[in-house]
Design an enzyme around this catalytic site. Sequence first.
Site, short mmCIF file in Angstrom:
data_model
loop_
_atom_site.label_atom_id
_atom_site.label_comp_id
_atom_site.label_asym_id
_atom_site.label_seq_id
_atom_site.Cartn_x
_atom_site.Cartn_y
_atom_site.Cartn_z
N GLN A 40 0.84 -1.15 -0.01
CA GLN A 40 0.00 0.05 0.04
C GLN A 40 0.88 1.23 0.07
O GLN A 40 0.42 2.36 -0.22
CB GLN A 40 -1.09 -0.11 1.19
N ARG A 98 3.93 -0.18 13.06
CA ARG A 98 3.69 -1.15 12.70
C ARG A 98 3.91 -1.10 11.00
O ARG A 98 3.27 -0.59 10.35
CB ARG A 98 2.27 -1.83 12.88
N HIS A 143 0.94 -9.29 4.73
CA HIS A 143 0.16 -8.66 4.70
C HIS A 143 -0.52 -8.55 3.16
O HIS A 143 -0.49 -7.30 2.48
CB HIS A 143 0.27 -7.13 5.06
N GLU A 188 -5.18 -10.27 8.81
CA GLU A 188 -6.44 -10.71 8.16
C GLU A 188 -6.69 -11.74 7.58
O GLU A 188 -6.71 -11.69 6.09
CB GLU A 188 -6.98 -9.15 7.73
N ASN A 330 -7.81 -6.13 14.26
CA ASN A 330 -7.91 -5.09 13.49
C ASN A 330 -9.55 -4.82 13.48
O ASN A 330 -10.45 -5.75 13.13
CB ASN A 330 -7.81 -5.37 11.87
N TYR A 332 -13.06 -1.68 12.81
CA TYR A 332 -13.59 -0.64 12.32
C TYR A 332 -14.84 -0.25 12.55
O TYR A 332 -15.19 0.98 12.73
CB TYR A 332 -13.26 -0.63 10.69
N GLU A 401 -5.16 -2.34 14.17
CA GLU A 401 -5.82 -1.36 13.10
C GLU A 401 -6.90 -1.10 13.55
O GLU A 401 -7.75 -1.59 14.21
CB GLU A 401 -5.90 -2.08 11.80
#
Length: 501
Positions: A40, A98, A143, A188, A330, A332, A401
């Site tokens: 990313q 991280r 990742h 994830e 993680n 959200y 996250e």
Amino acid sequence: MIRPFFILCAIFHNNGVSLSSKIRKFPDSFEFGASTSAYQIEGGWYEDGKGLSIWDIATHMDPSQIKDKSTGDIAADSYHLYKRDVEIAKELGLDFYRFSVSWPRILPKGLPNQINQAGIDYYNNLINELLKNNIKPFLTIYHWDLPYELQKLGGWINPHVVDWFVDYVKILYDYYGDRVKLWITINEPKQICYEGYGSTLKAPMLNASGVAEYMCAKNLLLAHAKAYHLYNQNYRKLQNGTVGISISCTWFEPASETIDDHQAAVDANQFDWGQYAHPIFSKAGHFPFELKKNIALKSAEQGFSRSRLPELSASEVALIRGSADFFGVNTYTTKLAYRDASLDGLYAVPSYMDDMAAVVVGNPTWPQAKSTWLQEVPWGFYKLLKEIKKNYNNPVVYITENGWSTAGGLFDDDRIQYYRNYLSVLHDAIEEGCDVRKYTAWSLIDNFEWKNGYTEKFGLYEVDFSREDRNRTPRKSAYVYKEIIRTKSLDTTYEPEINTV
């Protein structure tokens, strides 16, 4: 098909969680960080001996599968600008940073017979720069950027991936373990397995739902466990680090008080994150009861001679159970879950969603981020932490996250509100005995947001992707987060002067 009136009536209260306006102090030992991932932000996609990853292939498909037709070829150019990233981490006062390592940057073909020294050097330089600035490196081993050469052999649905992964992990322990004391094996699992192999949401976009994601899940859990035990047996005494896994956890709330909707929420939570957490963190081990039951029943109905969920042997259950020093969460957002017999046939058969047999939706009254899937629901975060405490004997938890997306711009009061509200309920959970020790904002800087490209911004720092130098500028949220870190406290009245970072 969706019950609008029911959604509008569902779950508006804070479920007993207070979003306090008083100053709330975190424990002195509590640590704050920020997170990124290799594909990313790094760029340098085919530079200095790096091999191709499944995301390099996915972003160069014709026609493009990416919303804005972009790629991660350059991204934030952290391959060349890593010192600026560390400078940002220091400006914020982060306790840790991280980041993830690109598997094909280290092993261009995915296998250990060819090690790319330039890749080894890049992460050595990044780790040393962090330590020079008193920032702990927190290294994520995988990742999502699987070497393409391994995907051609089946990737995560080939059982040999377990050995391929462990070979790769050993190289990272050997080269970096003298300085890296915080390790995440895999980031994830659901996004890797369901979104990558059971749908077209993530690379490699295999879209073989109902079979492939469960094959992937078994292999991934075994790969994680063997990487953990490798550290225990060969490195822990000498290097004295900790090894865990990061699992994406959406909280699913029953959309009504009915038994059916309650069970829909239980099933959704177990399919979403229990599928990966239960084998590692539960006392019994193995896949969750709901997962095994649903898939076995559906498989029998569909004429399969056995469950589409691969069996774990007794020795495999024992290998996986307890294979983490911490639970990386993680998280959200929250969704509502319900059952509706009139929606039979809504999902493909067989498929992960049909096996789960729950309809999951947001609530239009909840604050909405730029990302369509992301809404601000802090009480769901609180409930998630309490559920982890209850189900898994209060494991050590690191929030690895948590963040909010916007369309861009430096004045991001909605992101600030999100962070404050989520940190407030995190504080509640800690006060009530949840063993949460770290919090990680996603993300340090704007990045390539997978199939949404650069249309969604998660960064504390804005990256100008139109400029060759990829200039990084602090958003208002960066100043607020800096003050939270400096004081280890949450003061909702704090208003920063936008010239102090």
